[in-house]
Design a protein around this motif. Sequence first.
Motif, PDB file in Angstrom:
ATOM      1  N   GLU A   1       5.225  -5.351  -7.078  1.00 50.18           N
ATOM      2  CA  GLU A   1       4.988  -4.018  -6.533  1.00 50.18           C
ATOM      3  C   GLU A   1       6.234  -3.454  -5.877  1.00 50.18           C
ATOM      4  OE1 GLU A   1       2.563  -4.291  -2.802  1.00 50.18           O
ATOM      5  OE2 GLU A   1       1.716  -5.860  -4.039  1.00 50.18           O
TER       6      GLU A   1
ATOM      7  N   ARG B   1       9.346   4.323  -1.288  1.00 45.63           N
ATOM      8  CA  ARG B   1       8.244   4.148  -0.357  1.00 45.63           C
ATOM      9  C   ARG B   1       8.627   3.188   0.770  1.00 45.63           C
ATOM     10  NH1 ARG B   1       2.702   3.763  -1.944  1.00 45.63           N
ATOM     11  NH2 ARG B   1       3.393   3.698  -4.070  1.00 45.63           N
TER      12      ARG B   1
ATOM     13  N   LEU C   1     -18.016   5.179 -11.444  1.00 49.68           N
ATOM     14  CA  LEU C   1     -17.178   6.264 -10.942  1.00 49.68           C
ATOM     15  C   LEU C   1     -17.208   7.448 -11.894  1.00 49.68           C
ATOM     16  CD1 LEU C   1     -15.305   6.783  -8.537  1.00 49.68           C
ATOM     17  CD2 LEU C   1     -13.417   6.287 -10.036  1.00 49.68           C
TER      18      LEU C   1
ATOM     19  N   ARG D   1       0.885  -1.162  -1.868  1.00 49.02           N
ATOM     20  CA  ARG D   1       0.187  -0.452  -2.934  1.00 49.02           C
ATOM     21  C   ARG D   1      -1.253  -0.884  -3.052  1.00 49.02           C
ATOM     22  NH1 ARG D   1       2.797  -1.923  -8.138  1.00 49.02           N
ATOM     23  NH2 ARG D   1       1.206  -0.598  -9.039  1.00 49.02           N
ATOM     24  N   ASN D   2      -1.508  -2.118  -2.675  1.00 50.08           N
ATOM     25  CA  ASN D   2      -2.841  -2.672  -2.842  1.00 50.08           C
ATOM     26  C   ASN D   2      -3.789  -2.053  -1.822  1.00 50.08           C
ATOM     27  OD1 ASN D   2      -5.070  -4.316  -2.976  1.00 50.08           O
ATOM     28  ND2 ASN D   2      -3.854  -6.097  -3.522  1.00 50.08           N
TER      29      ASN D   2
ATOM     30  N   ILE E   1      -6.656  -2.867  -0.755  1.00 42.97           N
ATOM     31  CA  ILE E   1      -7.300  -3.782   0.181  1.00 42.97           C
ATOM     32  C   ILE E   1      -6.345  -4.136   1.312  1.00 42.97           C
ATOM     33  CG2 ILE E   1      -8.322  -6.062   0.376  1.00 42.97           C
ATOM     34  CD1 ILE E   1      -9.368  -5.724  -2.409  1.00 42.97           C
TER      35      ILE E   1
ATOM     36  N   LEU F   1     -14.341  -0.925  -4.723  1.00 42.32           N
ATOM     37  CA  LEU F   1     -15.113  -1.513  -5.825  1.00 42.32           C
ATOM     38  C   LEU F   1     -15.398  -0.479  -6.903  1.00 42.32           C
ATOM     39  CD1 LEU F   1     -17.870  -3.880  -4.437  1.00 42.32           C
ATOM     40  CD2 LEU F   1     -16.017  -4.394  -5.985  1.00 42.32           C
TER      41      LEU F   1
ATOM     42  N   LEU G   1     -13.792   2.242  -7.474  1.00 47.28           N
ATOM     43  CA  LEU G   1     -12.507   2.597  -8.084  1.00 47.28           C
ATOM     44  C   LEU G   1     -12.114   1.573  -9.133  1.00 47.28           C
ATOM     45  CD1 LEU G   1     -10.471   4.782  -7.480  1.00 47.28           C
ATOM     46  CD2 LEU G   1      -9.274   3.190  -6.030  1.00 47.28           C
ATOM     47  N   TYR G   2     -12.285   0.298  -8.782  1.00 46.14           N
ATOM     48  CA  TYR G   2     -11.897  -0.766  -9.698  1.00 46.14           C
ATOM     49  C   TYR G   2     -12.750  -0.719 -10.953  1.00 46.14           C
ATOM     50  CZ  TYR G   2     -10.383  -5.302 -11.298  1.00 46.14           C
ATOM     51  OH  TYR G   2      -9.836  -6.309 -12.033  1.00 46.14           O
ATOM     52  N   ARG G   3     -14.018  -0.372 -10.766  1.00 46.74           N
ATOM     53  CA  ARG G   3     -14.892  -0.273 -11.933  1.00 46.74           C
ATOM     54  C   ARG G   3     -14.445   0.847 -12.849  1.00 46.74           C
ATOM     55  NH1 ARG G   3     -20.260  -0.572  -9.326  1.00 46.74           N
ATOM     56  NH2 ARG G   3     -20.392  -2.796  -8.923  1.00 46.74           N
TER      57      ARG G   3
ATOM     58  N   LYS H   1     -11.378   2.403 -12.891  1.00 48.40           N
ATOM     59  CA  LYS H   1      -9.966   2.484 -13.267  1.00 48.40           C
ATOM     60  C   LYS H   1      -9.313   1.136 -13.532  1.00 48.40           C
ATOM     61  CE  LYS H   1      -8.675   6.890 -12.555  1.00 48.40           C
ATOM     62  NZ  LYS H   1      -7.672   7.587 -13.338  1.00 48.40           N
TER      63      LYS H   1
ATOM     64  N   VAL I   1      -6.465  -1.532  -8.291  1.00 49.69           N
ATOM     65  CA  VAL I   1      -6.641  -1.256  -6.862  1.00 49.69           C
ATOM     66  C   VAL I   1      -5.333  -0.736  -6.272  1.00 49.69           C
ATOM     67  CG1 VAL I   1      -8.501  -2.849  -6.380  1.00 49.69           C
ATOM     68  CG2 VAL I   1      -6.159  -3.657  -6.304  1.00 49.69           C
ATOM     69  N   TYR I   2      -4.385  -0.385  -7.137  1.00 55.16           N
ATOM     70  CA  TYR I   2      -3.111   0.092  -6.623  1.00 55.16           C
ATOM     71  C   TYR I   2      -3.169   1.591  -6.437  1.00 55.16           C
ATOM     72  CZ  TYR I   2      -1.735  -4.529  -7.787  1.00 55.16           C
ATOM     73  OH  TYR I   2      -1.679  -5.886  -7.846  1.00 55.16           O
TER      74      TYR I   2
ATOM     75  N   ASP J   1      -1.072   3.936  -6.155  1.00 53.06           N
ATOM     76  CA  ASP J   1      -0.225   4.895  -6.865  1.00 53.06           C
ATOM     77  C   ASP J   1      -0.646   5.058  -8.322  1.00 53.06           C
ATOM     78  OD1 ASP J   1       0.493   2.404  -7.457  1.00 53.06           O
ATOM     79  OD2 ASP J   1       2.644   2.696  -7.285  1.00 53.06           O
TER      80      ASP J   1
END
Lengths: 161, 104
Positions: A79, A84, A160, B30-31, B33, B85, B87-89, B91, B94-95, B97
């Motif tokens: 990453e 940033r 989503l 970026r993560n 979490i 969760l 979002l992960y589903r 896309k 979990v980043y 950007d």
Amino acid sequence: MLFAIGAIASAIFTITRRNPVSAAMSLVGHFFMLTGLYLTLSAEFVAAVQVLVYAGAIMVLVIFVIMLLNLGNEEQLTERVNMRKTFGALLGTLLAAQIIFMVTVKPTGMNELSKQAAAIGTTESIGQTLFTSYLFPFEAVSLLLLAALIGAVILAKRQLQ
Amino acid sequence: MLPTTIPLDYYLILSAVLFVIGTVGVVTRRNAIIIFMSLELMLNAVNLTMVAFSSFLGDVAGQMFVFFIMAVAAAEAAVGLAIVLALYRGKQTVYVDEVNIMKW
């Protein structure tokens, strides 16, 4: 002093680890260090709640999500956008300079804990205040938690797109 | 009662340092979490300030606030992680950007 060093070290570990699981573990360590700090301030109730709520509930939730999403992959974690990072360092220095300037330029001069410190830190005194003068905020918070619970369930269930 | 000789200012400086570490974490990672965990760091830094003032001034209000902040933090963590969760589903990431559906 020991707790302070531990707290800062584990906080830095938390934001620098690439692997989210080790970051979460350092955060648990951080919460325990903060518990120690609360005890030096003779706030027993807050210290106990810190362990129960943060180190217990919230971290279990975080680790559960990490496990669920299977984020252990190292090559995915290449990453860092460089800009940033620079921006973060700049912002951090600025903020630190501001706050520490504020604290050092006008010291509070309070060197001793208040005489009532031990008395107000107990569960009894907290409960007494919570259910008399803070009754309405208490009920509002319970409603908020209920709303968050329902919201979390709905969000996690639905797709989503 | 623990006899303490640590002045209030030290607690304030420590809390400021922790808050700044949390801010840097939020901005640089970026993560999603880990961003949440950095947010918890910031909330905890504020909690430390509150408890320190509460103990040094002998006023219970600071600790009440900490109690409420903890409740709000728990709610925030639950909703936030549910969003991660979802979002992960949608896309498979979990980043933060790589998520730009709300960007114009």
